[in-house]
Design a protein around this motif. Structure first.
Motif, PDB file in Angstrom:
ATOM      1  N   THR A 292       5.605  71.029 -81.038  1.00  0.00           N
ATOM      2  CA  THR A 292       4.772  70.917 -80.181  1.00  0.00           C
ATOM      3  C   THR A 292       4.860  69.820 -79.265  1.00  0.00           C
ATOM      4  O   THR A 292       3.913  69.640 -78.352  1.00  0.00           O
ATOM      5  CB  THR A 292       3.264  70.978 -80.726  1.00  0.00           C
ATOM      6  OG1 THR A 292       2.746  69.809 -81.669  1.00  0.00           O
ATOM      7  CG2 THR A 292       2.894  72.439 -81.423  1.00  0.00           C
TER       8      THR A 292
ATOM      9  N   PRO B 170      -1.764  68.867 -74.729  1.00  0.00           N
ATOM     10  CA  PRO B 170      -2.199  68.416 -75.751  1.00  0.00           C
ATOM     11  C   PRO B 170      -3.316  69.543 -76.275  1.00  0.00           C
ATOM     12  O   PRO B 170      -3.490  69.777 -77.557  1.00  0.00           O
ATOM     13  CB  PRO B 170      -3.574  67.191 -75.523  1.00  0.00           C
ATOM     14  CG  PRO B 170      -2.698  66.346 -74.182  1.00  0.00           C
ATOM     15  CD  PRO B 170      -2.160  67.789 -73.454  1.00  0.00           C
ATOM     16  N   HIS B 171      -3.970  70.399 -75.586  1.00  0.00           N
ATOM     17  CA  HIS B 171      -4.806  71.220 -75.676  1.00  0.00           C
ATOM     18  C   HIS B 171      -3.886  72.479 -76.626  1.00  0.00           C
ATOM     19  O   HIS B 171      -4.101  73.258 -77.611  1.00  0.00           O
ATOM     20  CB  HIS B 171      -5.517  71.822 -74.563  1.00  0.00           C
ATOM     21  CG  HIS B 171      -6.311  73.146 -75.134  1.00  0.00           C
ATOM     22  ND1 HIS B 171      -7.726  73.170 -75.777  1.00  0.00           N
ATOM     23  CD2 HIS B 171      -6.396  74.446 -74.604  1.00  0.00           C
ATOM     24  CE1 HIS B 171      -8.127  74.223 -75.859  1.00  0.00           C
ATOM     25  NE2 HIS B 171      -7.201  75.091 -75.368  1.00  0.00           N
TER      26      HIS B 171
ATOM     27  N   GLU C  88      -2.556  71.659 -79.912  1.00  0.00           N
ATOM     28  CA  GLU C  88      -3.495  71.652 -81.042  1.00  0.00           C
ATOM     29  C   GLU C  88      -3.670  73.228 -81.580  1.00  0.00           C
ATOM     30  O   GLU C  88      -3.551  73.568 -82.712  1.00  0.00           O
ATOM     31  CB  GLU C  88      -4.662  71.094 -80.614  1.00  0.00           C
ATOM     32  CG  GLU C  88      -5.768  70.674 -81.855  1.00  0.00           C
ATOM     33  CD  GLU C  88      -6.734  69.737 -81.278  1.00  0.00           C
ATOM     34  OE1 GLU C  88      -7.916  70.375 -81.650  1.00  0.00           O
ATOM     35  OE2 GLU C  88      -6.663  68.871 -80.308  1.00  0.00           O
ATOM     36  N   GLU C  89      -3.697  74.153 -80.729  1.00  0.00           N
ATOM     37  CA  GLU C  89      -3.837  75.554 -80.865  1.00  0.00           C
ATOM     38  C   GLU C  89      -2.666  76.039 -81.673  1.00  0.00           C
ATOM     39  O   GLU C  89      -2.726  76.711 -82.696  1.00  0.00           O
ATOM     40  CB  GLU C  89      -3.921  76.396 -79.725  1.00  0.00           C
ATOM     41  CG  GLU C  89      -5.311  76.705 -78.972  1.00  0.00           C
ATOM     42  CD  GLU C  89      -5.279  77.522 -77.778  1.00  0.00           C
ATOM     43  OE1 GLU C  89      -6.395  77.509 -77.205  1.00  0.00           O
ATOM     44  OE2 GLU C  89      -4.124  78.153 -77.596  1.00  0.00           O
TER      45      GLU C  89
ATOM     46  N   GLU D 172      -0.210  74.219 -83.367  1.00  0.00           N
ATOM     47  CA  GLU D 172      -0.332  73.421 -84.609  1.00  0.00           C
ATOM     48  C   GLU D 172      -1.128  74.149 -85.700  1.00  0.00           C
ATOM     49  O   GLU D 172      -0.753  74.063 -86.774  1.00  0.00           O
ATOM     50  CB  GLU D 172      -0.836  72.007 -84.473  1.00  0.00           C
ATOM     51  CG  GLU D 172       0.228  71.156 -83.890  1.00  0.00           C
ATOM     52  CD  GLU D 172      -0.436  69.927 -83.021  1.00  0.00           C
ATOM     53  OE1 GLU D 172      -1.462  69.801 -83.138  1.00  0.00           O
ATOM     54  OE2 GLU D 172       0.404  69.275 -82.157  1.00  0.00           O
ATOM     55  N   GLU D 173      -2.438  74.376 -85.131  1.00  0.00           N
ATOM     56  CA  GLU D 173      -3.493  75.068 -86.273  1.00  0.00           C
ATOM     57  C   GLU D 173      -2.741  76.305 -86.707  1.00  0.00           C
ATOM     58  O   GLU D 173      -2.730  76.404 -87.908  1.00  0.00           O
ATOM     59  CB  GLU D 173      -4.769  75.511 -85.470  1.00  0.00           C
ATOM     60  CG  GLU D 173      -5.667  74.544 -85.170  1.00  0.00           C
ATOM     61  CD  GLU D 173      -6.155  73.862 -86.449  1.00  0.00           C
ATOM     62  OE1 GLU D 173      -6.153  74.582 -87.506  1.00  0.00           O
ATOM     63  OE2 GLU D 173      -6.553  72.589 -86.139  1.00  0.00           O
TER      64      GLU D 173
ATOM     65  N   ASN E 195       2.504  62.763 -83.756  1.00  0.00           N
ATOM     66  CA  ASN E 195       1.051  62.798 -83.617  1.00  0.00           C
ATOM     67  C   ASN E 195       0.672  62.551 -84.930  1.00  0.00           C
ATOM     68  O   ASN E 195       0.707  63.098 -85.943  1.00  0.00           O
ATOM     69  CB  ASN E 195       0.983  64.015 -83.232  1.00  0.00           C
ATOM     70  CG  ASN E 195      -0.709  64.196 -83.239  1.00  0.00           C
ATOM     71  OD1 ASN E 195      -1.637  63.969 -83.883  1.00  0.00           O
ATOM     72  ND2 ASN E 195      -1.056  65.228 -82.703  1.00  0.00           N
TER      73      ASN E 195
ATOM     74  N   ASN F 201      -2.581  62.178 -86.110  1.00  0.00           N
ATOM     75  CA  ASN F 201      -3.452  63.044 -86.616  1.00  0.00           C
ATOM     76  C   ASN F 201      -3.041  64.350 -87.311  1.00  0.00           C
ATOM     77  O   ASN F 201      -3.705  64.671 -88.342  1.00  0.00           O
ATOM     78  CB  ASN F 201      -4.531  63.420 -85.329  1.00  0.00           C
ATOM     79  CG  ASN F 201      -5.260  62.143 -84.675  1.00  0.00           C
ATOM     80  OD1 ASN F 201      -5.421  61.405 -85.555  1.00  0.00           O
ATOM     81  ND2 ASN F 201      -5.377  62.363 -83.647  1.00  0.00           N
ATOM     82  N   LEU F 202      -2.216  64.876 -86.407  1.00  0.00           N
ATOM     83  CA  LEU F 202      -1.364  66.124 -86.996  1.00  0.00           C
ATOM     84  C   LEU F 202      -0.753  65.848 -88.853  1.00  0.00           C
ATOM     85  O   LEU F 202      -0.946  66.415 -89.503  1.00  0.00           O
ATOM     86  CB  LEU F 202      -0.327  66.748 -86.354  1.00  0.00           C
ATOM     87  CG  LEU F 202       0.438  67.820 -86.935  1.00  0.00           C
ATOM     88  CD1 LEU F 202      -0.421  69.124 -86.927  1.00  0.00           C
ATOM     89  CD2 LEU F 202       1.446  68.329 -85.719  1.00  0.00           C
TER      90      LEU F 202
END
Ligand SMILES: Nc1ncnc2c1ncn2[C@@H]1O[C@H](COP(=O)(O)OP(=O)(O)O)[C@@H](O)[C@H]1O
Ligand SMILES: [Mg+2]
Length: 223
Positions: A171, A176-177, A180-181, A183-184, A203, A205-206
């Motif tokens: 990703t 960023p948005h 995130e989608e 990645e989920e 990342n 956080n990921l």
């Protein structure tokens, strides 16, 4: 299902009279259902490591063990079998084939793994639905947005239900948005399938959401 393990991986690139030792003894292990995040600065050797794990490139020293065999020592048909059946690869830049549509791109690894067209098509549609691309089956990559292409690339990596999934900043080139989608989605699909996942990312956080994380520093993995 088997663990994916690396023992003492060393990789050198020779350029003229200079030798670049990119990996200097990398050890790792990932169990089925487990995920490992690999972090590191640009040029640290993250892509090189994934290529060794996936049998795309060969280490100068060390072993890549999967299912009791050393991937690094496999040759010809055995290596092709490992690559076609056991590994799903998501590249940083999708690497989708431009002249094929989304459905055909996703079917490809399943066909290489010997599935019938019918079974490959059914599974491709199921996965494309799963990544929210069920309405874009007939689009070629050139007609998709960056996020849509990465979704298709993820479906392609998972279509043949590989026990090992290797993802190289999947990703990294998305906003960023969207990142995130995607990645989920990606983590969810791997968890449900119980794959051994190695994910290269910038990342943190990921990375913190995976079972383990490690930093590639000066050719070695540090946790
Ligand atoms: N085929 C190659 N020949 C020579 N040098 C290479 C080759 N592939 C990668 N390198 C070098 O190895 C280092 C690590 O590359 P890479 O694994 O792509 O890093 P990362 O993915 O962490 O950014 C870089 O310095 C890169 O220039
Ligand atoms: Mg890289």
């Amino acid at each position: 299902m088997s663990d994916l393990r690396a023992l003492g991986l060393v990789k050198r690139f020779v350029l003229g009279d200079e030798t670049l030792e990119v990996l200097r003894g990398v050890d790792l292990s990932v169990r089925p259902g487990e995920s490992l995040a690999v972090l590191g600065v640009s040029g640290a050797g993250k892509s090189t490591l994934l290529h060794l794990l996936g049998g795309i490139d060969t280490p100068d020293e060390g072993q890549v063990l999967f299912g009791g065999a050393d991937v690094a020592r496999m040759k010809g048909p055995e290596k092709a079998r490992f690559r076609n059946h056991s590994v799903g690869f998501v590249f940083q830049f999708h690497h989708l084939l431009p002249e094929f549509d989304a459905e055909e791109n996703v079917m490809m690894p399943a066909l290489l793994a010997g599935w019938t067209r019918r079974r490959a098509r059914e599974r491709a549609r199921e996965l494309l639905d799963g990544v929210g691309m069920g309405h874009r089956l007939r689009h070629n990559p050139g007609k998709l947005s960056g996020g849509e292409r990465q979704r298709v690339a993820i479906a392609r990596a998972l279509v043949h239900a590989p026990p090992v999934v290797l993802a190289d900043e999947p990703t990294g080139n998305l906003d960023p948005h969207t990142a995130e989608e995607v990645e989920e989605l990606f983590l969810g699909l791997n968890q449900r399938a119980g794959t051994a996942l190695v994910l290269v990312t910038h990342n943190e956080n990921l990375a913190n959401r995976l079972s383990k994380k490690a930093f590639l520093v000066e050719g070695r993995l540090e946790s």
